[in-house]
Design a protein around this motif. Structure first.
Motif, PDB file in Angstrom:
ATOM      1  N   THR A 353       6.891 -34.263  19.928  1.00 23.28           N
ATOM      2  CA  THR A 353       7.086 -33.739  21.279  1.00 23.28           C
ATOM      3  C   THR A 353       7.060 -32.215  21.246  1.00 23.28           C
ATOM      4  O   THR A 353       7.406 -31.590  20.243  1.00 23.28           O
ATOM      5  CB  THR A 353       8.423 -34.197  21.883  1.00 23.28           C
ATOM      6  OG1 THR A 353       9.510 -33.614  21.150  1.00 23.28           O
ATOM      7  CG2 THR A 353       8.546 -35.704  21.854  1.00 23.28           C
ATOM      8  N   TYR A 354       6.660 -31.646  22.367  1.00 24.45           N
ATOM      9  CA  TYR A 354       6.649 -30.188  22.530  1.00 24.45           C
ATOM     10  C   TYR A 354       7.132 -29.864  23.938  1.00 24.45           C
ATOM     11  O   TYR A 354       6.685 -30.483  24.911  1.00 24.45           O
ATOM     12  CB  TYR A 354       5.241 -29.629  22.321  1.00 24.45           C
ATOM     13  CG  TYR A 354       5.123 -28.147  22.641  1.00 24.45           C
ATOM     14  CD1 TYR A 354       5.553 -27.191  21.728  1.00 24.45           C
ATOM     15  CD2 TYR A 354       4.600 -27.723  23.856  1.00 24.45           C
ATOM     16  CE1 TYR A 354       5.454 -25.835  22.018  1.00 24.45           C
ATOM     17  CE2 TYR A 354       4.490 -26.376  24.155  1.00 24.45           C
ATOM     18  CZ  TYR A 354       4.920 -25.432  23.232  1.00 24.45           C
ATOM     19  OH  TYR A 354       4.836 -24.082  23.527  1.00 24.45           O
ATOM     20  N   TYR A 381       9.871 -27.883  19.429  1.00 24.84           N
ATOM     21  CA  TYR A 381       9.107 -29.088  19.133  1.00 24.84           C
ATOM     22  C   TYR A 381       9.823 -29.901  18.071  1.00 24.84           C
ATOM     23  O   TYR A 381      10.724 -29.396  17.364  1.00 24.84           O
ATOM     24  CB  TYR A 381       7.690 -28.741  18.670  1.00 24.84           C
ATOM     25  CG  TYR A 381       7.615 -27.835  17.460  1.00 24.84           C
ATOM     26  CD1 TYR A 381       7.682 -28.353  16.160  1.00 24.84           C
ATOM     27  CD2 TYR A 381       7.463 -26.458  17.601  1.00 24.84           C
ATOM     28  CE1 TYR A 381       7.616 -27.534  15.053  1.00 24.84           C
ATOM     29  CE2 TYR A 381       7.399 -25.624  16.495  1.00 24.84           C
ATOM     30  CZ  TYR A 381       7.471 -26.169  15.228  1.00 24.84           C
ATOM     31  OH  TYR A 381       7.413 -25.343  14.126  1.00 24.84           O
TER      32      TYR A 381
END
Length: 391
Positions: A353-354, A381
């Motif tokens: 994820t970011y 992230y």
């Protein structure tokens, strides 16, 4: 650890004994453990760095999937009617601790008793909200490709995620195949038993889910009031008399094309008084105050079969504003994951994820900045791998 083991052993013994006598009782659960790397940039404050840059590598329970165990049972009453129950606890697979131990709750995930038939069901107890993406009565979690997991990657832009309600009644009606209508109301927050009705904290929800072949659509309206006095910290209590009720309006839809299943979700929060499972507050002149906020949350994503597993991806956008402090904040969140099925009950997963915040949710300080811990959630992230097993 010994206490936890004794409780689990006693529960298993009760389940076997009851199963041997009459009612259908099942001990069930799942365990999920991930190895996760997280990067959080330095979070600036008015006088300098409030949160230093951090890079961590840790073992994390239920980063994707659940770490739960529970008991569920059902007894036929005749003429299509039956009584059932669910007692479910969340635990940390990395520590063995019960997740609700600090709240003195054994079955913190959900605990309810129900009665009904194929058309109508009435339940009472502790349950997840209709738009919480958790529990047996959620109506919209199926429209999130990342299943409210992977940190902020799953419904991290939605204020209703993970919200629970104690002392709650749920009525669920299925008037025709594919259509489910649910209504939910709490009698008041635990600990407010002696307070008048209007001085307690309450949750109300009304929603519907319709599924017909590849098409699905769901909509939920929720209202949440705070009790007359809420504790902000160990020393400060604030009287909330006259505060507005917070509302959320959630819509989700999907279409399964077999080769890909696109999904869309939108939520509007008005006069919100809680963010996900916690209070929402702001700082002014060195003091902390309860806040109301409004937010618009968007999610666009998909799932697709790939090999022996499933590819999942989503993009989220959050736009919010705190009413009292007039703080504005935006955030973009991207997530991608893959779940590989080793067997019917075991899967290997990986994900990344970011998140990047702007305005009041930026890592840099400005006059609209939110709390540093909230800004840290929406900047940085993470990626990881893990194993999930159900039993």
């Amino acid at each position: 650890m010994k206490t936890t083991f004794k409780i689990a052993a006693a529960a298993a013994a009760v389940a076997m004994a009851m199963g041997a006598n009459a009612a259908s009782v099942t001990l069930y659960g799942s365990i999920s453990t991930g190895l996760v790397y997280k990067h959080t940039p330095a979070i600036q404050g008015e006088t300098g760095v409030e949160e230093k840059k951090s890079n961590s590598f840790s073992m994390e329970s239920a980063w994707y999937g659940d770490s739960i165990w529970g008991l569920k049972g059902e007894e036929e009453l005749g003429n299509g009617w039956k009584v059932g129950f669910v007692l479910e606890n969340e635990y940390g697979s990395d520590t063995g601790r019960m997740a609700g131990a600090d709240d003195n709750k054994l079955f913190d995930s959900q605990a309810y008793l129900s009665i009904g038939n194929d058309t109508f069901k009435l339940a009472a107890g502790r349950v997840g909200g209709l738009a919480s993406a958790g529990g047996d009565f959620d109506l919209v979690g199926g429209f999130d490709p990342l299943e409210a997991a992977f940190g902020v990657g799953g419904m991290g832009a939605f204020s209703s995620r993970d919200k629970m309600a104690d002392n709650t009644l749920v009525a669920e009606v299925t008037p025709l195949d594919g259509l489910k209508i649910s209504a939910m109301a709490s009698l008041g927050d635990d600990g407010d038993d002696n307070a008048k009705w209007h001085r307690r904290g309450h949750y109300y929800g009304l929603g519907a889910l319709y599924e017909n072949g590849p098409f699905a659509i769901g909509a939920v309206v929720e209202a949440r009031t705070l009790s007359n006095v809420q504790q902000i910290n160990d020393e400060t209590e604030i009287d909330y008399t006259g505060k507005k009720t917070g509302y959320t309006y959630t819509l989700g839809t999907s279409w399964d094309f077999d080769v890909i299943k696109p999904m869309f979700m939108y939520q509007h929060t008005q006069n919100g008084n809680q963010w996900q499972d916690g209070k929402f507050s702001y700082e002014e002149d060195g003091n902390e105050y309860q806040a109301t906020f409004k937010a618009d949350s968007f999610l666009l994503g998909f799932t697709a079969p790939l090999g022996e597993g499933t590819l999942m991806a989503s993009a989220q956008y959050l736009k919010m504003k705190a009413g009292e402090a007039k703080q504005k904040g935006n955030a973009m969140i991207f997530g991608v994951a893959y779940n590989y099925e080793l067997s019917k009950r075991t899967s290997l997963y990986c994900g990344a994820t970011y998140a990047k915040g702007s305005k009041g949710l930026s890592k840099k300080y400005n006059e609209n900045s939110y709390h540093s811990d909230m800004r840290a959630d929406y900047n940085g992230y993470q990626f990881g791998v893990g194993l999930n097993h159900t039993f």
